[in-house]
Write a protein that holds these residues in place. Structure first.
Motif: not given
Length: 564
Positions: A147-148, A151-152, A155, A394, A397-398, A450, A453-454
């Motif tokens: 996901s990170g 989604k990164g 971004g 993102r 944090s993932g 970010g 979302l992540a």
């Protein structure tokens, strides 16, 4: 090395090639966040007020509300078909906007422009659904990093498009729109060939191998982000520098191809030097038994399935079959959408997600006007900064949230709570409007948006299962158009127009810190509310994440004992 493991590694080359194309799709599917790059051109061509312009951006985000169609299709249609639908929608939606802005056709009526912006916005829901659902199912034991990373790159896509347009076309909004129409279409055609759903990792060794590859993807993504940021600070780059920047950027985006190439070479080497047939027969039977056990537990939630391999899988399966007849699924098991929306946890996650992404979208959609109000003639730097720092939020944090689940069982929503309170601080800074506060605020809002979302994507899959994840994900994404309407279309639009004065030739304008001060204050309050909801979700899900931690720990101990 046995036959099962060798063939599994060989198959992983195809899986990683699919992930690379998924990264490329995400790197061009953040075009919804680029509205500020051409909003002024639309405003002047159509003589719009700020409220009307904001409602155009809302129409773009309303397209995401129809992502429910993509969610429903994800359980019924193959990934290539979903990608094809999204790419064609984007070509039509952004292609029409290019025809208007370039002057090839007269400006369309307002309601027609809303439809084409809606089409462009909806196109990304098909792309994102195809990529996220497929990759999280393929790498279900590393959901946070998946996901990170994906989604990164979403971004980063804003900065990629913005910087490429600035480098090649001198920020021409018409040429920017043709990029948004054509490039995603071409990239999706590539992903259609390679991105497929494949079996997930079945052993600890495969899971560790995945983690190593994800570390490489993280490193490449960080290099791309730093490179984009460095280019943004070059004052008035020459044509030669701009061309060199574009070539190097394309090389960096292609560099993740090294992962499937390495996997293929490793597979070829193992196949060439594999052991004799009698050695394979000695290990084939227990590996087949392990494979069968893994297939049985894939249908169960992550925290239960891992422990089932170690602790009485037969008894757990029988108990589960008996209980399912009598009760609804509990948090952590597979939920249908109707079962999910009946739970308190779903609505806590939904509303807290709204508070984070809704306010973040309001800043991104209005960054052009916010910068002009505070006296900045060129706002492209702030747009790129929000995008790039959103990427760092993102991708970090993932991986960090996944690490602390595996190491200590810390609930993933805790990181959402931290991002919400930090985002509130960022809005207060922008409301005060001290010198440089827009720089700091852009960074803080980008990072926290970010993170939101992540972290929310794997959280939803862990709480409500993977079986109907495509539809549940798109229900959560309804917060994007809803948040855009509430915080950008209504709150920011109405309060800005209340402070603005009519401009010559139509429309209105506002200059000064007072233009958006009340907007930032209200959004800070919304983030504090979101913080409280996230803390509540942490408390409610603490036992679930502790079970995930204990089951993974038991599985690692069992694997270690088998090696001794």
């Amino acid at each position: 090395m046995g036959f099962h493991q060798t063939s599994s590694i060989s198959f992983s080359a195809t899986k990683w090639l699919g992930f690379v194309t998924a990264v490329w799709v995400q790197a061009i599917s953040g075009n919804n966040y680029t509205f500020s790059n051409y909003s002024d051109a639309l405003k002047s061509l159509m003589n719009l007020t700020q409220l009307e312009l904001n409602n155009l951006s809302v129409a773009k985000d309303v397209g995401k509300a129809f992502g429910l169609l993509a969610g429903l299709a994800s359980d019924r249609l193959p990934t290539p078909v979903i990608l094809l639908i999204g790419s064609i929608e984007g070509l039509i939606g952004y292609g029409t906007q290019w025809l208007v802005v370039s002057g090839r056709i007269q400006p369309l009526p307002y309601w027609q422009m809303c439809i084409f912006l809606c089409l462009g916005g909806n196109s990304t829901t098909w792309m994102n659904t195809a990529v996220l659902v497929t990759c999280i199912r393929n790498f279900r034991r590393n959901r946070g990093p998946v996901s990170g990373i994906l989604k990164g790159y979403v971004g980063l896509s804003t900065a990629i498009f913005t910087d490429l347009c600035a480098a090649l076309f001198a920020d021409d909004p018409a040429k920017f729109l043709i990029m948004l129409a054509v490039i995603p279409f071409a990239v999706c055609l590539t992903a259609i060939v390679f991105l497929r759903e494949t079996p997930p990792a079945a052993t600890i060794e495969e899971e560790k191998e995945e983690s190593k590859y994800f570390n490489i993807f993280n490193a490449v993504a960080v290099i791309v982000a730093v490179y984009l940021m460095a280019y943004g600070f070059i004052p008035n780059p020459s044509h030669a520098i701009s061309l060199a920047f574009s070539v190097i950027l394309l090389v960096l985006l292609a560099s993740p191809l090294a992962a499937p190439v390495h996997a293929f070479i490793k597979s070829w080497t193992l196949n060439r030097f594999k052991n004799q047939a009698d050695v394979e027969r000695q290990i084939q039977e227990p590996l087949l038994i392990e494979e069968k056990a893994q297939e049985e537990i894939q249908e169960k939630p992550a925290e239960e399935s891992a422990s089932a391999v170690v602790e009485q899988p037969q008894a757990v399966e029988e108990e589960k079959a008996a209980v399912e007849v009598k009760r609804r699924p509990v948090i952590g098991e597979d939920h249908t959408i109707f079962e999910a929306i009946r739970t308190v946890d779903f609505w806590i996650l939904f509303v807290s997600f709204l508070c984070g992404v809704g306010t973040g979208l309001a800043v991104m959609n209005n960054m052009g006007q916010i910068g002009l109000a505070l006296g900045y003639a060129d706002v492209s730097l702030f747009i790129s900064m929000t995008s790039i720092w959103g990427f760092f939020g993102r991708i970090v944090s993932g991986s960090v949230s996944e690490y602390y689940i595996k190491k200590a069982g810390i609930p993933r929503p805790l990181w959402n709570a931290a991002s919400q309170i930090l985002m509130a601080v960022g809005y207060i800074l922008m409301a005060v409007a001290l010198p440089g506060s827009l720089y700091v605020g852009s960074i803080v809002v980008g990072i926290c948006y970010g993170v939101r979302l992540a972290v929310s994507v794997p959280t939803a899959s862990e709480l409500f299962g993977l079986k109907y994840f495509g539809l549940i994900y798109n229900i959560l994404i309804l917060n994007l158009p809803l948040g855009s309407f509430l915080f950008s279309g209504l709150l920011a639009g109405l309060l800005y127009d209340a402070e603005a004065t009519p401009a010559p030739g139509g429309g209105n304008t506002c200059v000064g810190a007072h233009c958006y001060r009340l907007v930032f204050i209200f959004m800070a309050i919304a983030c504090v509310i979101g913080f409280g909801l996230d803390v509540l979700l942490v408390i409610r899900t603490k036992k679930i994440y502790n079970r995930i931690f204990m089951s993974r720990r038991s599985k690692k101990l069992a694997a270690a004992s088998n090696l001794q």
